[in-house]
Design a protein around this motif. Structure first.
Motif, PDB file in Angstrom:
ATOM      1  N   GLU A 276       0.840  -1.204   0.000  1.00  0.00           N
ATOM      2  CA  GLU A 276       0.000   0.000   0.000  1.00  0.00           C
ATOM      3  C   GLU A 276       0.875   1.255   0.000  1.00  0.00           C
ATOM      4  O   GLU A 276       0.571   2.232  -0.695  1.00  0.00           O
TER       5      GLU A 276
ATOM      6  N   ARG B 247       2.447   1.844  -3.423  1.00  0.00           N
ATOM      7  CA  ARG B 247       1.546   2.368  -4.460  1.00  0.00           C
ATOM      8  C   ARG B 247       1.196   3.827  -4.244  1.00  0.00           C
ATOM      9  O   ARG B 247       0.725   4.494  -5.159  1.00  0.00           O
ATOM     10  N   LYS B 248       1.374   4.317  -3.023  1.00  0.00           N
ATOM     11  CA  LYS B 248       1.185   5.754  -2.812  1.00  0.00           C
ATOM     12  C   LYS B 248       2.297   6.530  -3.502  1.00  0.00           C
ATOM     13  O   LYS B 248       2.126   7.662  -3.911  1.00  0.00           O
TER      14      LYS B 248
ATOM     15  N   PHE C 242     -14.030   6.274 -10.345  1.00  0.00           N
ATOM     16  CA  PHE C 242     -15.004   5.645  -9.459  1.00  0.00           C
ATOM     17  C   PHE C 242     -16.381   6.244  -9.746  1.00  0.00           C
ATOM     18  O   PHE C 242     -16.480   7.418 -10.096  1.00  0.00           O
TER      19      PHE C 242
ATOM     20  N   LYS D  82     -18.414   7.995  -8.514  1.00  0.00           N
ATOM     21  CA  LYS D  82     -18.676   8.991  -7.475  1.00  0.00           C
ATOM     22  C   LYS D  82     -18.436  10.363  -8.079  1.00  0.00           C
ATOM     23  O   LYS D  82     -18.143  10.479  -9.265  1.00  0.00           O
TER      24      LYS D  82
ATOM     25  N   ASN E 133     -13.482  11.462  -6.314  1.00  0.00           N
ATOM     26  CA  ASN E 133     -12.489  10.685  -7.044  1.00  0.00           C
ATOM     27  C   ASN E 133     -11.078  11.135  -6.694  1.00  0.00           C
ATOM     28  O   ASN E 133     -10.210  10.312  -6.413  1.00  0.00           O
TER      29      ASN E 133
ATOM     30  N   TYR F 278     -10.032  10.538  -2.975  1.00  0.00           N
ATOM     31  CA  TYR F 278     -10.048   9.158  -2.478  1.00  0.00           C
ATOM     32  C   TYR F 278      -8.723   8.730  -1.850  1.00  0.00           C
ATOM     33  O   TYR F 278      -8.679   8.138  -0.769  1.00  0.00           O
ATOM     34  N   GLY F 279      -7.625   9.058  -2.535  1.00  0.00           N
ATOM     35  CA  GLY F 279      -6.318   8.634  -2.043  1.00  0.00           C
ATOM     36  C   GLY F 279      -6.021   9.179  -0.649  1.00  0.00           C
ATOM     37  O   GLY F 279      -5.451   8.495   0.198  1.00  0.00           O
TER      38      GLY F 279
ATOM     39  N   LYS G 188      -8.364  10.135   1.493  1.00  0.00           N
ATOM     40  CA  LYS G 188      -9.361   9.555   2.394  1.00  0.00           C
ATOM     41  C   LYS G 188      -8.888   8.201   2.933  1.00  0.00           C
ATOM     42  O   LYS G 188      -8.988   7.944   4.139  1.00  0.00           O
ATOM     43  N   ILE G 189      -8.371   7.356   2.055  1.00  0.00           N
ATOM     44  CA  ILE G 189      -7.961   6.034   2.537  1.00  0.00           C
ATOM     45  C   ILE G 189      -6.700   6.108   3.392  1.00  0.00           C
ATOM     46  O   ILE G 189      -6.380   5.167   4.104  1.00  0.00           O
ATOM     47  N   GLN G 190      -6.010   7.243   3.337  1.00  0.00           N
ATOM     48  CA  GLN G 190      -4.878   7.403   4.252  1.00  0.00           C
ATOM     49  C   GLN G 190      -5.321   7.940   5.594  1.00  0.00           C
ATOM     50  O   GLN G 190      -4.510   8.173   6.482  1.00  0.00           O
TER      51      GLN G 190
ATOM     52  N   ARG H 258      -6.272  12.063  -9.997  1.00  0.00           N
ATOM     53  CA  ARG H 258      -6.477  11.185  -8.843  1.00  0.00           C
ATOM     54  C   ARG H 258      -5.152  10.574  -8.394  1.00  0.00           C
ATOM     55  O   ARG H 258      -4.864  10.458  -7.197  1.00  0.00           O
ATOM     56  N   ALA H 259      -4.339  10.175  -9.380  1.00  0.00           N
ATOM     57  CA  ALA H 259      -3.033   9.606  -9.044  1.00  0.00           C
ATOM     58  C   ALA H 259      -2.092  10.676  -8.484  1.00  0.00           C
ATOM     59  O   ALA H 259      -1.361  10.433  -7.532  1.00  0.00           O
TER      60      ALA H 259
ATOM     61  N   LEU I 154      -1.864  11.958  -4.617  1.00  0.00           N
ATOM     62  CA  LEU I 154      -1.068  11.279  -3.596  1.00  0.00           C
ATOM     63  C   LEU I 154       0.381  11.743  -3.602  1.00  0.00           C
ATOM     64  O   LEU I 154       1.203  11.251  -2.835  1.00  0.00           O
TER      65      LEU I 154
ATOM     66  N   ILE J 148     -12.512  -0.978 -11.371  1.00  0.00           N
ATOM     67  CA  ILE J 148     -12.715  -0.161 -10.169  1.00  0.00           C
ATOM     68  C   ILE J 148     -11.808  -0.648  -9.045  1.00  0.00           C
ATOM     69  O   ILE J 148     -11.165   0.136  -8.353  1.00  0.00           O
TER      70      ILE J 148
ATOM     71  N   GLY K 208      -4.531   0.450  -6.990  1.00  0.00           N
ATOM     72  CA  GLY K 208      -3.461   1.239  -7.583  1.00  0.00           C
ATOM     73  C   GLY K 208      -3.176   2.510  -6.799  1.00  0.00           C
ATOM     74  O   GLY K 208      -2.118   3.113  -6.939  1.00  0.00           O
ATOM     75  N   MET K 209      -4.138   2.944  -5.997  1.00  0.00           N
ATOM     76  CA  MET K 209      -3.938   4.147  -5.201  1.00  0.00           C
ATOM     77  C   MET K 209      -3.524   3.829  -3.774  1.00  0.00           C
ATOM     78  O   MET K 209      -3.551   4.697  -2.904  1.00  0.00           O
ATOM     79  N   GLY K 210      -3.200   2.587  -3.537  1.00  0.00           N
ATOM     80  CA  GLY K 210      -2.690   2.228  -2.218  1.00  0.00           C
ATOM     81  C   GLY K 210      -3.759   1.800  -1.235  1.00  0.00           C
ATOM     82  O   GLY K 210      -3.512   1.757  -0.034  1.00  0.00           O
TER      83      GLY K 210
ATOM     84  N   GLN L 155     -10.484  -1.618   2.359  1.00  0.00           N
ATOM     85  CA  GLN L 155     -10.819  -0.250   1.946  1.00  0.00           C
ATOM     86  C   GLN L 155     -11.470  -0.241   0.575  1.00  0.00           C
ATOM     87  O   GLN L 155     -12.431   0.496   0.327  1.00  0.00           O
TER      88      GLN L 155
ATOM     89  N   GLN M  86     -15.534   1.350  -2.359  1.00  0.00           N
ATOM     90  CA  GLN M  86     -15.872   1.284  -3.783  1.00  0.00           C
ATOM     91  C   GLN M  86     -16.843   0.168  -4.135  1.00  0.00           C
ATOM     92  O   GLN M  86     -17.869   0.400  -4.745  1.00  0.00           O
TER      93      GLN M  86
END
Lengths: 257, 285
Positions: A87, A90-91, A103, A105, A110, A113-114, A116-118, A166-167, A170, B167, B173-175, B180, B185
């Protein structure tokens, strides 16, 4: 091609062999990629270039029967070691896929998201990052008034730039792009190419492409793959004007493909 | 006659035969519904809904039966939904490749086809006797939950499968890790399908009688359930017992009970259809 010192190497593959089940898809590949360059992977379908791209952020881990020998080094670290948290990796390494895959959304969600999951909850920081990323991917002016709109309502080209934003949110140092323009019209493709050119200042970009002209236009270095072999890797200028191998010559002049 | 003509006739003939078959099913249903409505509609009033069963047909009502049915539905849902969804997620997102998962999958498909009376016997042994829940709502709900679990698991998996892999890839791909990705998603994108499956499974549970007979649903009861440990009856049981009565007046009560049962089922199915349509409009790939 110039020899890179250890410090200059951003990405490196050493004696890499990749198998899907019994099938070998990459054969003894060695490559070193310099920071802040654009490197294009070219070659006919099924030559292993996408598989190779995906070893750098371990997206092949999800493919059944995937197995590799040899090492992949990112920023001096072997990323297939047990201690590496995929993980975290990939960041640092953003990825853009062949078909735009936002996504289902809102545009804002979108890009956010990156973060948010952190677990980042700071609203102001998130808003700033979203704006900055959308500006970087040259989408901000087109969407700034309706960030709440569904990402799926955007055109294909806009969607792909959203995926790039989106990429970027991060703040990775590497961008992997798997034929990012192959599903897009010429105008959108041109926009993506301009974007790649600009992003090179800050990112190390590796792009898989089927499009010879595209590789010629945007990349500093080009690697030509054929049937799992890395046939030739050199400066793009050299590959396209005076390749060393006959196979490369035949491919770029369109004699097979 | 050319062979093209022959083929055309065959084609037309099949069209009409197929149409006839379709109408046969519909026609029977309409006759049945018409008959039930004509017989039972006059019985349906507040008294019928608020009275207890009685040996005198005119006074007999379905108060304990419909409250029992709603109790059973609620409890069954509470038990079956979390377990079913979690199992579906495990199968589809985590266990995809293992041999163990394959083995479980085959058995799951078989479970969905096991006759409901068998679940009743299982429930009798496990819930009524071993766990000592007795002939309570809880025993009945646990038994029905077992019965509809395979259906919920399978429909959850179908809904998850419908979410494109791109998806998941984007999220990984975003970690994001697997959980999660599922939480942010995959689940939101498949919620409509999952809910639809759940409602259809539950509306199947409403009509089940056989397993509840085995685990001790009463046919005659003089109080309304007030806790999961209460004794209870359900609408199909009540209808079944009335149909066996010699007094013709009870046939009307049974018909009226069927109307109420059908209404509950239609409402649930209606909600399912509504959710599915709404979901399909919202998410387009």
């Amino acid at each position: 091609m110039e020899k890179l010192s250890i410090k200059e190497k951003k990405l490196e593959a050493i004696n890499l062999n990749v198998f899907y089940g019994a099938k070998q898809v990459l054969k003894d590949v060695n490559i070193a990629i310099k920071a802040n360059t654009v490197t294009a992977f070219i070659g006919p379908s099924g030559c292993g270039k996408s598989t190779f791209l995906r070893t750098f952020n371990r997206m092949n881990d999800y493919v059944e029967g995937f197995r590799k020998e040899g090492d992949i080094i990112v920023d001096g670290k072997d990323i297939y070691q047990k201690m590496i948290r995929v993980e975290e990796l990939r960041k640092k390494i953003g990825m853009v896929f062949q078909k735009p895959n936002p996504f289902p959304k809102s545009i804002f969600e979108n890009v956010a998201y990156g973060l948010k999951i952190q677990g980042i909850k700071n609203k102001k920081l998130i808003e700033e990052t979203v704006e900055k990323s959308l500006k970087q991917s040259a989408l901000w002016d087109e969407v700034k008034d309706d960030l709440k709109k569904s990402a799926l309502s955007l055109s294909g080209g806009q969607q792909q730039r959203l995926c790039i934003a989106r990429a970027l949110a991060l703040e990775p140092s590497i961008l992997l792009m798997d034929e990012p323009a192959s599903a897009l019209d010429p105008i959108s493709t041109a926009k993506i190419e301009d974007l790649i050119w600009e992003l090179k200042q800050k990112y190390t970009i590796v792009i898989v492409t089927h499009n010879m002209q595209q590789a010629g236009r945007i990349s500093d270095n080009t690697a030509f793959f054929y049937m799992g072999d890395l046939v030739e890797y050199d400066e793009t200028k050299k590959i396209f004007t005076n390749p060393e191998k006959e196979r490369t010559q035949n491919y770029i002049t369109g004699r097979f493909g | 006659m050319t062979s093209a003509d022959k083929n055309r006739i065959k084609d037309k003939a099949f069209e009409y035969v197929g149409m006839a078959c379709t109408f046969f099913g519909l026609f029977m249903l309409v006759i049945f519904l018409g008959d039930i409505l004509m017989t039972g509609i006059e019985k349906i009033d507040m008294d019928f809904l608020s009275n207890f069963p009685s040996s005198r047909a005119r006074k007999a009502g379905i108060y304990p039966a419909w409250t029992g049915t709603l109790w059973i539905l609620g409890l069954t849902a509470i038990i079956a939904i979390p377990i079913g969804i979690a199992a579906g997620i495990y199968f589809e997102e985590y266990a995809k490749k293992s041999k163990m998962a394959n083995f479980l999958e085959i058995n799951l498909a078989n479970l969905a086809g096991v006759p409901s009376i068998i679940y009743g016997l299982l429930g009798l042994q496990i819930f009524v006797r071993t766990l000592n829940f007795g002939t309570s709502l809880l025993s009945g709900a646990c038994t029905l939950a077992l019965l509809i679990l395979p259906v919920i698991i399978v429909s959850t998996r179908e809904a998850l499968k419908a979410v494109p892999d791109s998806i998941r890839q984007a999220s990984y791909g975003m970690g994001a890790n697997t959980w999660q990705t599922i939480w942010h998603q995959v689940l939101p994108a498949s919620a409509g399908g999952i809910i639809t499956g759940i409602i259809l499974a539950i509306s199947r549970a409403i009509g089940e009688t056989a397993p509840l007979i085995v685990v001790g649903a009463a046919t005659f009861i003089t109080n309304v359930p007030d806790s999961p440990m209460s004794d209870y009856t359900v609408l199909p049981m009540q209808i079944y017992s009335w149909i066996g009565m010699p007094d013709k007046e009870f046939a009307k009560s049974a018909a009226a009970g069927i109307i109420v049962l059908l209404l509950i089922t239609f409402v649930l199915n209606g909600i399912a259809v509504f959710l599915r349509n709404r979901w399909q409009k919202k998410v387009k790939w």
